[in-house]
Design an enzyme around this catalytic site. Structure first.
Site, PDB file in Angstrom:
ATOM      1  N   TYR A 110      -0.238  -5.247  16.768  1.00 53.75           N
ATOM      2  CA  TYR A 110      -0.526  -5.204  15.172  1.00 53.75           C
ATOM      3  C   TYR A 110      -2.450  -4.897  15.985  1.00 53.75           C
ATOM      4  CZ  TYR A 110       3.070  -5.749  12.738  1.00 53.75           C
ATOM      5  OH  TYR A 110       5.226  -5.447  11.956  1.00 53.75           O
ATOM      6  N   LEU A 161       7.682  -1.228   0.278  1.00 53.92           N
ATOM      7  CA  LEU A 161       7.706  -0.003  -0.006  1.00 53.92           C
ATOM      8  C   LEU A 161       7.635   1.031   0.428  1.00 53.92           C
ATOM      9  CD1 LEU A 161       3.686  -2.140  -2.131  1.00 53.92           C
ATOM     10  CD2 LEU A 161       6.656  -1.693  -2.949  1.00 53.92           C
ATOM     11  N   ALA A 162       8.677   1.168   1.222  1.00 59.26           N
ATOM     12  CA  ALA A 162       8.682   2.151   2.764  1.00 59.26           C
ATOM     13  C   ALA A 162       7.842   2.663   2.593  1.00 59.26           C
ATOM     14  CB  ALA A 162      10.051   2.781   1.050  1.00 59.26           C
TER      15      ALA A 162
END
Length: 327
Positions: free
Chosen positions: A56, A203-204
């Protein structure tokens, strides 16, 4: 903030955690100031579980977390991941030398002597059938470089295979109103085995906040621009694998059945928490307001049975044909 047992860690963690992908990269621009503020707010709200990965932002996320925690008295569980730095990302790359090198880099980035939890980061499916890889993780525990290990999976099949290994403490998996298959078999099996379940993409990719429209645009370096068809990594990580237009239609249907007095994002998180096999959901946050809203889902009222049934009906009719058998 309510907590849930993380069995093999021997402690409880907050049922809403902090997903630190967004403060690392590929979610558009997030300043270090905003990233730090979001994480501080999450900790202020009682979050005791942080999830990150060595890729990340090429370590940026881990470094920010390490820096923030040096300013705090809390000792949250910090889970990181290894494996996606391999190029090519192939099973043969999961050697003891490579894996220990990745762990050493995360130890340095986070500024700690031992990692709380290290997860194999969505490795190729074949890796789950390679006992020697899990043996290497056992060896790294014996060396004192990590306390526990788990896996982050793309598919239910991978999760079911992973929990056959006795020392797998956790499985991270996508589970949300648009990805309901894990509840059929995997979640009950994980609970039976005492394996923690970490829910990512809750939360897609922001769809389930209810704030997106057909006119919504994203930065060029945001995976919601470049990975809709899986150009960079599994397409299921972006919008939960649901075609954007189809998802927007389903969101409108969901708005009609979810409680009107609850922000949609909180309702979506509460839906996940309604399953007691879930240990922690890890929504991302790029600002203090988002972190505060995410944490608030823990105290929201349970969703009524008729709402849960309505959500399932929307999934079965509009979403399942696109995702159910794929992951």
């Amino acid at each position: 903030m309510k907590s849930r047992e993380f069995p093999q860690l021997g402690r409880e963690v907050s049922e809403i955690g902090f997903g630190a992908w967004a403060i690392g990269g590929t979610w558009g621009e997030v300043s270090e100031e905003d990233a730090r503020a979001a994480l501080h707010t999450a900790l202020d709200e009682g979050v005791t579980f942080i999830d990150t990965a060595d890729v990340y932002g090429d370590g940026r996320s881990e470094k920010i977390i390490g820096s923030v925690l040096k300013e705090r008295s809390e000792t949250p569980v910090v889970a990181t991941k290894l494996g996606r730095r391999l190029d090519p990302h192939v099973p043969e790359g999961f050697t003891p030398e490579n894996m220990e090198g990745f762990v050493d880099r995360s130890l340095s980035n986070l500024g700690v002597e031992t990692l709380d939890l290290v997860q194999l980061h969505c490795p190729p499916t074949e890796v789950y059938y390679m006992p020697e890889v899990f043996g290497t993780m056992d060896d790294l525990v014996s060396k004192g470089k990590l306390r526990h290990y788990g896996v982050s999976v793309e598919k239910v099949e991978e999760g079911l295979k992973a929990i056959e290994y006795p020392n797998v403490a956790s499985v991270q998996i996508i589970y949300n109103m648009f990805r309901q298959r894990p509840a059929d078999l995997f979640l009950p099996r994980a609970r039976e085995k005492g394996v923690a379940v970490i829910v990512r993409v809750p939360l897609a990719s922001g769809l389930l906040t209810g704030k997106m429209t057909r006119e919504t645009t994203f930065a060029e370096d945001d995976h919601r621009t470049f990975n809709r068809e899986g150009a960079a990594f599994d397409k299921g990580e972006t919008f939960a694998g649901v075609p954007f237009e189809t998802a927007l239609e389903a969101v409108e249907d969901l708005k009609a059945v979810l409680p009107g007095d609850l922000p949609m994002a909180q309702a979506a998180l509460k839906w996940i928490l309604m399953n007691d096999a879930v240990t922690v959901a890890i929504p991302g946050a790029k600002s203090p307001d988002q972190a505060r809203s995410n944490a608030g889902a823990s105290e929201a009222a349970d969703l009524p049975g008729d709402v849960m049934a309505a959500v399932r009906e929307i999934y079965d009719t509009k979403i399942a044909p696109h995702v159910h058998q794929r992951w």
